[in-house]
Write a protein that holds these residues in place. Structure first.
Motif, PDB file in Angstrom:
ATOM      1  N   ILE A  38       0.871  -1.212   0.004  1.00 27.01           N
ATOM      2  CA  ILE A  38      -0.057   0.060   0.102  1.00 27.01           C
ATOM      3  C   ILE A  38       0.938   1.424  -0.026  1.00 27.01           C
ATOM      4  CG2 ILE A  38      -1.938   1.285   1.212  1.00 27.01           C
ATOM      5  CD1 ILE A  38      -2.542  -1.470   2.419  1.00 27.01           C
ATOM      6  N   LEU A  39       1.811   1.251   0.646  1.00 29.59           N
ATOM      7  CA  LEU A  39       2.675   2.271   1.131  1.00 29.59           C
ATOM      8  C   LEU A  39       3.938   2.507  -0.013  1.00 29.59           C
ATOM      9  CD1 LEU A  39       2.582   2.581   4.968  1.00 29.59           C
ATOM     10  CD2 LEU A  39       1.306   3.824   3.328  1.00 29.59           C
ATOM     11  N   ARG A  40       3.962   1.718  -0.588  1.00 24.27           N
ATOM     12  CA  ARG A  40       5.310   1.329  -1.615  1.00 24.27           C
ATOM     13  C   ARG A  40       6.471   1.668  -1.193  1.00 24.27           C
ATOM     14  NH1 ARG A  40       2.543   1.711  -6.687  1.00 24.27           N
ATOM     15  NH2 ARG A  40       0.460   1.464  -6.335  1.00 24.27           N
ATOM     16  N   GLN A  41       6.781   1.164   0.000  1.00 25.40           N
ATOM     17  CA  GLN A  41       8.031   1.097   0.518  1.00 25.40           C
ATOM     18  C   GLN A  41       7.953   0.213   1.651  1.00 25.40           C
ATOM     19  OE1 GLN A  41       8.257   5.428   1.759  1.00 25.40           O
ATOM     20  NE2 GLN A  41       9.098   4.611   3.701  1.00 25.40           N
ATOM     21  N   PRO A  42       9.402  -0.522   2.080  1.00 25.70           N
ATOM     22  CA  PRO A  42       9.154  -1.516   3.257  1.00 25.70           C
ATOM     23  C   PRO A  42       8.771  -0.659   4.642  1.00 25.70           C
ATOM     24  CG  PRO A  42      11.269  -1.526   2.065  1.00 25.70           C
ATOM     25  CD  PRO A  42      10.382  -0.313   1.354  1.00 25.70           C
ATOM     26  N   VAL A  43       8.054  -1.611   5.370  1.00 28.54           N
ATOM     27  CA  VAL A  43       7.502  -1.040   6.652  1.00 28.54           C
ATOM     28  C   VAL A  43       7.907  -2.030   7.756  1.00 28.54           C
ATOM     29  CG1 VAL A  43       5.660  -0.496   8.094  1.00 28.54           C
ATOM     30  CG2 VAL A  43       5.766   0.257   5.768  1.00 28.54           C
ATOM     31  N   ASP A  44       8.717  -1.836   8.818  1.00 28.93           N
ATOM     32  CA  ASP A  44       8.996  -2.552   9.809  1.00 28.93           C
ATOM     33  C   ASP A  44       8.303  -2.447  11.232  1.00 28.93           C
ATOM     34  OD1 ASP A  44      10.368  -4.772  11.512  1.00 28.93           O
ATOM     35  OD2 ASP A  44      11.589  -3.000  12.185  1.00 28.93           O
ATOM     36  N   ILE A  45       7.412  -3.396  11.576  1.00 29.42           N
ATOM     37  CA  ILE A  45       6.317  -3.368  12.755  1.00 29.42           C
ATOM     38  C   ILE A  45       6.969  -3.961  13.739  1.00 29.42           C
ATOM     39  CG2 ILE A  45       4.335  -3.158  11.053  1.00 29.42           C
ATOM     40  CD1 ILE A  45       3.401  -5.947  11.755  1.00 29.42           C
ATOM     41  N   ILE A  46       6.636  -3.518  15.079  1.00 28.72           N
ATOM     42  CA  ILE A  46       7.186  -4.112  16.215  1.00 28.72           C
ATOM     43  C   ILE A  46       5.936  -4.690  17.017  1.00 28.72           C
ATOM     44  CG2 ILE A  46       8.697  -3.741  18.341  1.00 28.72           C
ATOM     45  CD1 ILE A  46      10.401  -3.601  15.907  1.00 28.72           C
ATOM     46  N   GLY A  47       5.747  -5.804  17.205  1.00 30.47           N
ATOM     47  CA  GLY A  47       4.669  -6.270  18.050  1.00 30.47           C
ATOM     48  C   GLY A  47       5.026  -6.199  19.499  1.00 30.47           C
ATOM     49  N   GLN A  48       3.928  -6.234  20.253  1.00 30.92           N
ATOM     50  CA  GLN A  48       4.113  -6.335  21.802  1.00 30.92           C
ATOM     51  C   GLN A  48       4.591  -7.588  22.480  1.00 30.92           C
ATOM     52  OE1 GLN A  48       2.098  -8.150  24.115  1.00 30.92           O
ATOM     53  NE2 GLN A  48       1.383  -9.530  22.575  1.00 30.92           N
ATOM     54  N   GLY A  49       4.794  -8.499  21.506  1.00 32.10           N
ATOM     55  CA  GLY A  49       5.311  -9.891  21.876  1.00 32.10           C
ATOM     56  C   GLY A  49       4.938 -10.831  20.927  1.00 32.10           C
ATOM     57  N   ARG A  50       5.598 -12.067  20.910  1.00 28.96           N
ATOM     58  CA  ARG A  50       5.022 -13.054  19.897  1.00 28.96           C
ATOM     59  C   ARG A  50       4.195 -14.031  20.491  1.00 28.96           C
ATOM     60  NH1 ARG A  50      10.971 -16.167  21.037  1.00 28.96           N
ATOM     61  NH2 ARG A  50      10.511 -17.230  22.829  1.00 28.96           N
ATOM     62  N   THR A  51       3.292 -14.667  19.570  1.00 27.36           N
ATOM     63  CA  THR A  51       2.294 -15.552  19.766  1.00 27.36           C
ATOM     64  C   THR A  51       2.773 -16.785  19.115  1.00 27.36           C
ATOM     65  OG1 THR A  51       0.930 -14.950  18.142  1.00 27.36           O
ATOM     66  CG2 THR A  51       0.313 -14.123  20.281  1.00 27.36           C
ATOM     67  N   ASP A  52       2.643 -18.091  19.805  1.00 24.82           N
ATOM     68  CA  ASP A  52       2.904 -19.229  19.070  1.00 24.82           C
ATOM     69  C   ASP A  52       2.127 -19.575  17.915  1.00 24.82           C
ATOM     70  OD1 ASP A  52       4.896 -19.548  20.972  1.00 24.82           O
ATOM     71  OD2 ASP A  52       3.935 -20.626  22.322  1.00 24.82           O
ATOM     72  N   SER A  53       2.726 -20.650  17.189  1.00 29.73           N
ATOM     73  CA  SER A  53       1.789 -21.274  15.887  1.00 29.73           C
ATOM     74  C   SER A  53       0.475 -21.662  16.424  1.00 29.73           C
ATOM     75  CB  SER A  53       2.687 -22.201  15.448  1.00 29.73           C
ATOM     76  OG  SER A  53       2.121 -22.828  14.525  1.00 29.73           O
ATOM     77  N   GLY A  54      -0.469 -21.176  15.824  1.00 32.40           N
ATOM     78  CA  GLY A  54      -1.882 -21.753  16.171  1.00 32.40           C
ATOM     79  C   GLY A  54      -2.683 -20.881  17.228  1.00 32.40           C
ATOM     80  N   VAL A  55      -1.956 -19.884  17.813  1.00 37.53           N
ATOM     81  CA  VAL A  55      -2.675 -19.175  18.864  1.00 37.53           C
ATOM     82  C   VAL A  55      -3.283 -17.722  17.971  1.00 37.53           C
ATOM     83  CG1 VAL A  55      -2.227 -17.552  20.717  1.00 37.53           C
ATOM     84  CG2 VAL A  55      -1.052 -19.906  20.581  1.00 37.53           C
ATOM     85  N   HIS A  56      -4.478 -17.475  18.721  1.00 31.86           N
ATOM     86  CA  HIS A  56      -5.009 -16.214  17.971  1.00 31.86           C
ATOM     87  C   HIS A  56      -4.742 -14.929  18.884  1.00 31.86           C
ATOM     88  CE1 HIS A  56      -6.872 -20.037  16.413  1.00 31.86           C
ATOM     89  NE2 HIS A  56      -7.219 -20.166  17.446  1.00 31.86           N
TER      90      HIS A  56
END
Length: 249
Positions: A38-56
């Motif tokens: 959408i923004l036509r350039q790389p964007v690096d996002i920082i999450g509050q923490g990771r969630t494991d595979s399969g978690v919602h």
């Protein structure tokens, strides 16, 4: 540079967790790809923490920087058309440039959903347990979790989080319409903690472990005690609280 905070809901069934990795789709990777498109350039996002595979998640939080002022509503609408159907960015705001989605978080809240009868509509976001359960014993274990504890008995070694001490402010079971829900809020979580707490409490409910066994795992923590893990699909990140206002001045 302007900083933006986003709130994200996703169904984690087909993703290898939140955090980007070389092999397999991740939620973080999909959102970054959509923003770049959408923004036509790389964007690096920082999450509050990771969630494991399969978690919602219903309330995953992340932030990103962008050198231009963005129209929040227009970007949210554009993301709706670009993101896969099982990921939604549902809120966005410009925040203080010093805000950090991970380090400024004061607590995280999760719930775990246990179906007590067949629940086809919730099959992908709950673990079905049809056995008789001693709910009173499980509630006693949940109360024991409150407070500050070393949770070594319920986590795996993690180089990013070597200290297993967490402060738990909420820990309770509730049952509504065939769903037994466990809800926990803490200042931080270590790897697999919620799933291992829930899985071990289910074992207590089934009579495979005693309440005294569970209390010993809390009072005398050891990674050798091997808390039993519940399935990832029943776990949902509900919300993240912050210790200070994130609003941009």
């Amino acid at each position: 540079m302007p900083r933006y905070k986003i709130l994200i809901e996703f169904k984690g069934s087909r993703y290898n967790g939140w955090q980007k990795q070389p092999n397999g789709d991740t939620v973080e990777g999909c959102i970054e790809s959509a923003l770049q498109r959408i923004l036509r350039q790389p964007v690096d996002i920082i999450g509050q923490g990771r969630t494991d595979s399969g978690v919602h998640a219903e309330g995953q939080v992340a932030h990103f920087d962008f050198p231009e002022t963005l129209d929040n509503n227009r970007l949210l609408y554009a993301l709706l058309g670009v993101l896969p159907h099982d990921i939604g960015v549902w809120d966005m705001e410009e925040v203080d440039p010093q805000f950090h989605a991970r380090f400024d978080a004061s607590s995280r809240q999760y719930r775990y959903q246990i179906a007590r009868r067949p629940k086809p509509l919730l099959k992908d976001i709950s673990e079905m347990v049809l056995d008789d359960l001693d709910i009173a014993a499980m509630k006693g274990c949940a109360q024991k979790i409150l407070g500050i504890h070393n949770f070594d008995s319920f986590t795996k070694p993690d180089n990013e989080n070597p200290d297993s001490t967490c402060e738990v402010m909420q820990s309770e079971f509730n049952s509504v319409e065939g769903i037994l829900t466990y809800r926990i809020e803490a200042n931080r979580f270590v790897r697999h903690l919620v799933r291992r707490l829930v899985g071990t409490m289910i074992q207590v409910g089934k009579g495979k472990r005693t309440v005294d066994d569970f209390f010993d795992m809390i009072d005398n923590p050891s990674k050798m005690k091997n808390g039993h893990g519940a399935a990832a699909k029943g776990l949902i990140l509900e919300k993240v609280e912050y210790k200070k206002s994130s609003k941009s001045s």
